[in-house]
Design a protein around this motif. Structure first.
Motif, PDB file in Angstrom:
ATOM      1  N   SER A 193       0.687  -1.112   0.013  1.00  0.00           N
ATOM      2  CA  SER A 193      -0.061   0.129   0.069  1.00  0.00           C
ATOM      3  C   SER A 193       0.899   1.329  -0.126  1.00  0.00           C
ATOM      4  N   GLN A 194       1.786   1.222   0.750  1.00  0.00           N
ATOM      5  CA  GLN A 194       2.805   2.331   0.941  1.00  0.00           C
ATOM      6  C   GLN A 194       3.514   2.730  -0.058  1.00  0.00           C
ATOM      7  N   LEU A 195       3.961   1.604  -0.965  1.00  0.00           N
ATOM      8  CA  LEU A 195       4.790   1.900  -2.271  1.00  0.00           C
ATOM      9  C   LEU A 195       3.825   2.301  -3.479  1.00  0.00           C
ATOM     10  N   LEU A 196       2.683   1.870  -3.435  1.00  0.00           N
ATOM     11  CA  LEU A 196       1.805   2.060  -4.329  1.00  0.00           C
ATOM     12  C   LEU A 196       1.480   3.599  -4.397  1.00  0.00           C
ATOM     13  N   GLU A 227       1.989   9.274  -6.009  1.00  0.00           N
ATOM     14  CA  GLU A 227       2.325  10.703  -5.734  1.00  0.00           C
ATOM     15  C   GLU A 227       3.381  11.269  -6.549  1.00  0.00           C
ATOM     16  N   ASP A 228       4.413  10.432  -6.976  1.00  0.00           N
ATOM     17  CA  ASP A 228       5.512  11.159  -7.675  1.00  0.00           C
ATOM     18  C   ASP A 228       5.413  10.785  -9.090  1.00  0.00           C
ATOM     19  N   GLY A 248      -3.321  -4.810  -0.150  1.00  0.00           N
ATOM     20  CA  GLY A 248      -2.452  -3.844  -0.242  1.00  0.00           C
ATOM     21  C   GLY A 248      -2.463  -2.872  -1.269  1.00  0.00           C
ATOM     22  N   ALA A 249      -2.592  -3.579  -2.278  1.00  0.00           N
ATOM     23  CA  ALA A 249      -2.662  -2.838  -3.671  1.00  0.00           C
ATOM     24  C   ALA A 249      -4.316  -1.981  -3.893  1.00  0.00           C
ATOM     25  N   VAL A 250      -5.206  -2.674  -2.924  1.00  0.00           N
ATOM     26  CA  VAL A 250      -6.496  -1.942  -2.885  1.00  0.00           C
ATOM     27  C   VAL A 250      -6.453  -0.667  -2.099  1.00  0.00           C
ATOM     28  N   LEU A 251      -5.708  -0.818  -1.006  1.00  0.00           N
ATOM     29  CA  LEU A 251      -5.446   0.339   0.049  1.00  0.00           C
ATOM     30  C   LEU A 251      -4.486   1.242  -0.735  1.00  0.00           C
ATOM     31  N   GLY A 252      -3.544   0.996  -1.476  1.00  0.00           N
ATOM     32  CA  GLY A 252      -2.876   2.040  -1.720  1.00  0.00           C
ATOM     33  C   GLY A 252      -3.463   2.769  -2.854  1.00  0.00           C
ATOM     34  N   GLY A 277      -1.007   7.006   7.238  1.00  0.00           N
ATOM     35  CA  GLY A 277      -1.032   7.001   8.649  1.00  0.00           C
ATOM     36  C   GLY A 277      -2.114   6.317   8.995  1.00  0.00           C
ATOM     37  N   LEU A 278      -3.220   6.483   8.438  1.00  0.00           N
ATOM     38  CA  LEU A 278      -4.425   6.008   8.761  1.00  0.00           C
ATOM     39  C   LEU A 278      -4.709   4.468   8.724  1.00  0.00           C
ATOM     40  N   ILE A 279      -3.827   3.793   8.099  1.00  0.00           N
ATOM     41  CA  ILE A 279      -3.760   2.267   8.093  1.00  0.00           C
ATOM     42  C   ILE A 279      -2.996   1.844   9.281  1.00  0.00           C
ATOM     43  N   GLN A 280      -2.094   2.556   9.695  1.00  0.00           N
ATOM     44  CA  GLN A 280      -1.170   1.781  10.764  1.00  0.00           C
ATOM     45  C   GLN A 280      -1.918   1.487  12.124  1.00  0.00           C
ATOM     46  N   LEU A 281      -2.879   2.410  12.551  1.00  0.00           N
ATOM     47  CA  LEU A 281      -3.570   2.229  13.866  1.00  0.00           C
ATOM     48  C   LEU A 281      -4.338   1.060  13.658  1.00  0.00           C
TER      49      LEU A 281
END
Length: 278
Positions: free
Chosen positions: A77-80, A85-86, A156-160, A170-174
């Protein structure tokens, strides 16, 4: 050779390149070792405690391995989101079959990186605790790990695809940390209230921990589990259901996300990021 096959081969090569680069980049190298080291410190303090007549450290180490495998969902998720973004995703979209190659590369780099991280955790962990039956468990370890990755990486791809900025990640971490806390990773789930056990059993983290415990522990350890059983069929069923869900939903969400990507959208996100920094 078909264009799709070329894209897959390109993605495989890209994945291995990204994996090698992650061990030459200081920041990524720290990320490879930091989480396993923190888990090993926790294992050190738990190794002599007992539960149900068993050493807690022996129960916890396989659970940690399963939890680490589930964390591939967060990494994907984070990588996607970062690549969205970039502008990396926009460049992939502009290439024929570029999204296919991109996704293959991410799956390879994340999955292979997880295997390396598991080795960093498991090898020292075996020196800290006694009682693991590693020799006869490789088949169980393989199918639990493979099914777990198929169940979690598409999620993870869906969340990304849902979160547009790295800050929103950060909303995913908690929620993930909350699931870890109730999934029997650091303490047997049978010590928790029944309604908490029911919630934990809906998600993959608990089942990955249970599957890894069944792979590394003797059958006598099942007495501290729900139903005094390793529940292999239920493990396959729940992880398989999440895998089917992710594989069906992820392509749809990713295609929709890719259609929305444009140069102006990337420029807008970059401008907002610069304003936050300024």
């Amino acid at each position: 050779m078909s264009a799709r096959r070329v894209a897959v081969r390109s993605g495989l090569a890209q994945g291995w390149i990204e994996l090698r680069q992650s061990f030459t980049n200081p920041a990524e190298l720290v990320s490879h070792f930091l989480w396993p080291v923190l888990l090993l410190i926790a294992l050190f303090f738990l190794r002599d405690r007992t539960f149900g007549g068993f050493q807690l450290g022996v129960l916890v180490l396989p659970s940690m391995v399963g939890m680490n495998a589930a964390m591939g969902m967060v990494s994907m998720s984070q990588l996607l989101t970062a690549d969205r973004e970039d502008g990396t995703l926009l460049r992939a979209k502009a290439t024929p079959n570029g999204m296919l190659g991109y996704l293959v590369g991410k799956v390879v780099s994340v999955a292979a990186g997880l295997v390396v991280d598991l080795a960093i955790l498991l090898i020292p962990g075996l020196l800290l605790v006694d009682g693991l039956t590693v020799g006869g468990s490789w088949i169980a370890l393989f199918w639990v790990l493979l099914l777990g990755l198929v169940a979690t990486l598409p999620l993870g791809a869906v969340l990304g695809s849902v979160f547009t900025t790295t800050r929103a990640q950060g909303l995913i971490q908690l929620p993930v940390l909350g699931l870890i806390a109730i999934s029997g990773i650091f303490y047997p789930i049978t010590a928790l209230p029944g309604w908490v056990q029911a919630i934990a059993q809906v998600f993959p983290i608990y089942w990955l921990g249970l599957g890894m415990r069944s792979a590394f522990l003797a059958d006598s350890f099942a007495s501290v589990e729900i139903g005094d059983s390793w529940r292999h069929l239920a493990t396959v069923g729940v992880l398989g259901a999440w895998a089917v869900f992710g594989l069906l939903v992820a392509p749809v969400v990713l295609r929709r996300m890719a259609r929305r990507e444009s140069g102006s959208a990337v420029a807008g996100r970059r401008e907002r990021a610069l304003r936050r920094v300024g």
